[in-house]
Design an enzyme around this catalytic site. Sequence first.
Site, PDB file in Angstrom:
ATOM      1  N   TYR A 195      -8.614   5.203 -12.642  1.00 14.54           N
ATOM      2  CA  TYR A 195      -8.376   5.756 -11.289  1.00 14.54           C
ATOM      3  C   TYR A 195      -8.114   7.264 -11.314  1.00 14.54           C
ATOM      4  O   TYR A 195      -7.575   7.803 -10.346  1.00 14.54           O
ATOM      5  CB  TYR A 195      -7.161   5.084 -10.641  1.00 14.54           C
TER       6      TYR A 195
ATOM      7  N   ARG B  57      -4.718   3.250 -16.189  1.00 17.26           N
ATOM      8  CA  ARG B  57      -4.782   3.933 -14.895  1.00 17.26           C
ATOM      9  C   ARG B  57      -5.419   5.334 -14.966  1.00 17.26           C
ATOM     10  O   ARG B  57      -6.231   5.673 -14.097  1.00 17.26           O
ATOM     11  CB  ARG B  57      -3.398   4.007 -14.233  1.00 17.26           C
TER      12      ARG B  57
ATOM     13  N   CYS C 134     -11.404   3.571 -29.612  1.00 14.34           N
ATOM     14  CA  CYS C 134     -12.685   4.235 -29.857  1.00 14.34           C
ATOM     15  C   CYS C 134     -13.512   4.337 -28.590  1.00 14.34           C
ATOM     16  O   CYS C 134     -14.539   3.650 -28.433  1.00 14.34           O
ATOM     17  CB  CYS C 134     -13.431   3.496 -30.961  1.00 14.34           C
TER      18      CYS C 134
ATOM     19  N   GLY D 276       0.767  -1.242   0.000  1.00 11.71           N
ATOM     20  CA  GLY D 276       0.000   0.000   0.000  1.00 11.71           C
ATOM     21  C   GLY D 276       0.791   1.281   0.000  1.00 11.71           C
ATOM     22  O   GLY D 276       0.233   2.359  -0.266  1.00 11.71           O
TER      23      GLY D 276
ATOM     24  N   TYR E  53       1.123  -1.809 -12.282  1.00 14.05           N
ATOM     25  CA  TYR E  53      -0.268  -1.781 -12.738  1.00 14.05           C
ATOM     26  C   TYR E  53      -0.398  -1.139 -14.127  1.00 14.05           C
ATOM     27  O   TYR E  53      -1.391  -0.497 -14.434  1.00 14.05           O
ATOM     28  CB  TYR E  53      -1.170  -1.081 -11.709  1.00 14.05           C
TER      29      TYR E  53
ATOM     30  N   GLU F 153       3.847  -6.918   1.777  1.00  7.92           N
ATOM     31  CA  GLU F 153       3.491  -7.232   0.381  1.00  7.92           C
ATOM     32  C   GLU F 153       3.558  -5.973  -0.482  1.00  7.92           C
ATOM     33  O   GLU F 153       2.561  -5.572  -1.086  1.00  7.92           O
ATOM     34  CB  GLU F 153       2.066  -7.801   0.337  1.00  7.92           C
ATOM     35  N   PRO F 154       4.710  -5.319  -0.568  1.00 13.35           N
ATOM     36  CA  PRO F 154       4.777  -4.087  -1.374  1.00 13.35           C
ATOM     37  C   PRO F 154       4.764  -4.394  -2.864  1.00 13.35           C
ATOM     38  O   PRO F 154       5.429  -5.332  -3.315  1.00 13.35           O
ATOM     39  CB  PRO F 154       6.131  -3.491  -0.971  1.00 13.35           C
ATOM     40  N   GLY F 155       4.005  -3.646  -3.617  1.00 13.70           N
ATOM     41  CA  GLY F 155       3.978  -3.827  -5.069  1.00 13.70           C
ATOM     42  C   GLY F 155       4.434  -2.551  -5.746  1.00 13.70           C
ATOM     43  O   GLY F 155       5.529  -2.447  -6.280  1.00 13.70           O
TER      44      GLY F 155
HETATM   45  N1  LLP Z   1      -1.422  -7.036  -0.876  1.00 15.59           N
HETATM   46  C1  LLP Z   1      -2.713  -7.126  -1.225  1.00 15.59           C
HETATM   47  C2  LLP Z   1      -3.561  -8.089  -0.526  1.00 15.59           C
HETATM   48  C3  LLP Z   1      -3.230  -6.305  -2.245  1.00 15.59           C
HETATM   49  O1  LLP Z   1      -4.509  -6.385  -2.561  1.00 15.59           O
HETATM   50  C4  LLP Z   1      -2.371  -5.396  -2.907  1.00 15.59           C
HETATM   51  C5  LLP Z   1      -2.877  -4.538  -3.982  1.00 15.59           C
HETATM   52  C6  LLP Z   1      -1.018  -5.348  -2.523  1.00 15.59           C
HETATM   53  C7  LLP Z   1      -0.578  -6.178  -1.490  1.00 15.59           C
HETATM   54  C8  LLP Z   1      -0.016  -4.443  -3.176  1.00 15.59           C
HETATM   55  O2  LLP Z   1      -0.354  -3.127  -2.954  1.00 15.59           O
HETATM   56  P1  LLP Z   1       0.649  -1.948  -3.381  1.00 15.59           P
HETATM   57  O3  LLP Z   1       1.872  -2.056  -2.505  1.00 15.59           O
HETATM   58  O4  LLP Z   1       0.998  -2.152  -4.799  1.00 15.59           O
HETATM   59  O5  LLP Z   1      -0.114  -0.718  -3.150  1.00 15.59           O
HETATM   60  N2  LLP Z   1      -4.512  -1.379 -10.053  1.00 15.59           N
HETATM   61  C9  LLP Z   1      -4.502  -0.365  -9.018  1.00 15.59           C
HETATM   62  C10 LLP Z   1      -3.926  -0.889  -7.714  1.00 15.59           C
HETATM   63  C11 LLP Z   1      -4.622  -2.112  -7.195  1.00 15.59           C
HETATM   64  C12 LLP Z   1      -4.019  -2.643  -5.927  1.00 15.59           C
HETATM   65  C13 LLP Z   1      -4.642  -3.927  -5.555  1.00 15.59           C
HETATM   66  N3  LLP Z   1      -4.080  -4.553  -4.421  1.00 15.59           N
HETATM   67  C14 LLP Z   1      -3.746   0.862  -9.500  1.00 15.59           C
HETATM   68  O6  LLP Z   1      -3.277   0.872 -10.632  1.00 15.59           O
HETATM   69  O7  LLP Z   1      -3.657   1.841  -8.789  1.00 15.59           O
END
Ligand code: LLP
Length: 421
Positions: free
Chosen positions: A318, A314, A346, A239, A375, A275-277
Amino acid sequence: MHHFAYKGGVLYAEGVSLGEIAGAVGTPFYCYSTATLKRHYTVFANAFAGSDALVCYSVKANSNLAVLKTLGAQGSGMDVVSEGELRRARAAGIAAERIVFSGVGKTRSEMAYALDEGIYAFNVESEAEAHALSDVAAAKGARARIAFRVNPDIDPKTHKKISTGKAEDKFGVPFDRARGLYKEASGLPGIKACGIHMHIGSQITDLQPFADALELLRALADQLHDDGHSLEFVNFGGGLGVPYRGDDDIPPHPDDYANAVRCALADLDCKLVFEPGRVIAGNAGVLVARVLYEKHGANRRFTVVDAGMNDLIRPTLYDAWHEIWPVDEKLRGAPATPTDVVGPVCETGDYLALERALPEFGEGDLIAVLTAGAYGAVQSSSYNTRPLVPEVLVNGDAWAVVRPRPTYDDMLALDRLPEWL
Ligand code: LLP
């Protein structure tokens, strides 16, 4: 911080000119920087140095095998949300005991596959899922290690489509029912509830929601301890946001985030899982597109480029802001006027930026859409029968296509005609 910068008047990814890649691969394409991926992983992991921490990169942010392998080599574990992502993580050489499995809708067959692989833990999101997992594991004579994902009903102050920790969001079990669920789980033969999971949302730029969630996480851990459960880990999800818009939206540094975690969980004798993404992959990628036309409408300027909402959704989904840089540095200094940067799809919602101050482009000029490493490609599609956007990975002076652009023949060959046609 990232490794996309101008050199000799052209935008480079590390030691490679984006113009050179565009010439060889065609546009649009995503380009990722190995140095940036490694740096972001290291900064995040180092923030927890000295703690028993498992950093599980969230595969959903960018699941290209080359990206996963790059991060795996740095020591990253992985957070997956489907059998497909689990297969990717395993194909990238990630040890199963460094993988966690999240998601509200795991099927029994996905559970069975993950059990056979021997993953570290499942994040379980409902009572019904706990029962299903227990059945699947017990039938194999196994016991699944689980954390209940607890929904703390906290507003993460982010876009509503990426908030996950409020009571009305579909995720997790209500905080005030969690204690009862752990009690119930201790009677199920196929699961061992040995962790707590919480993930309150994505692109969070304020520490306070994290601190509020951590306080509740801590309170629950203490209650469970008093109830006689032994917790092996707490998983605080992902997050942490990234800066999309220059100096305007600076998120907390991973060190400050780690301090908040330490403050709340310091003496809780548990492994910490994260769980960083986005914070790992976001700034490590750009989307490169070519300008097709400048078009002056009745009261609006449009810059038509060859990347659309199918390549990067995105902004449409969003209301996301991504910086746009011309690949040719000369254009940066040219007079700028507001323009909508739109794609060929389109749909009225097909844009990469609205009313953005940019110079007048010529046909064939290249632009880079920044902070598109998370993403971006993973949410792309072939809508309008546009070939799925290719991906390129740069490493120093070297680069490679890590997902090629399909040919039209490849695309058409996916369909089947029934015998009556
Ligand atoms: N853990 C869980 C259970 C999650 O649902 C997510 C993201 C993460 C970790 C990783 O979160 P992060 O560190 O990346 O914020 N497609 C959207 C974002 C969707 C996120 C979904 N869950 C966007 O482009 O903003």
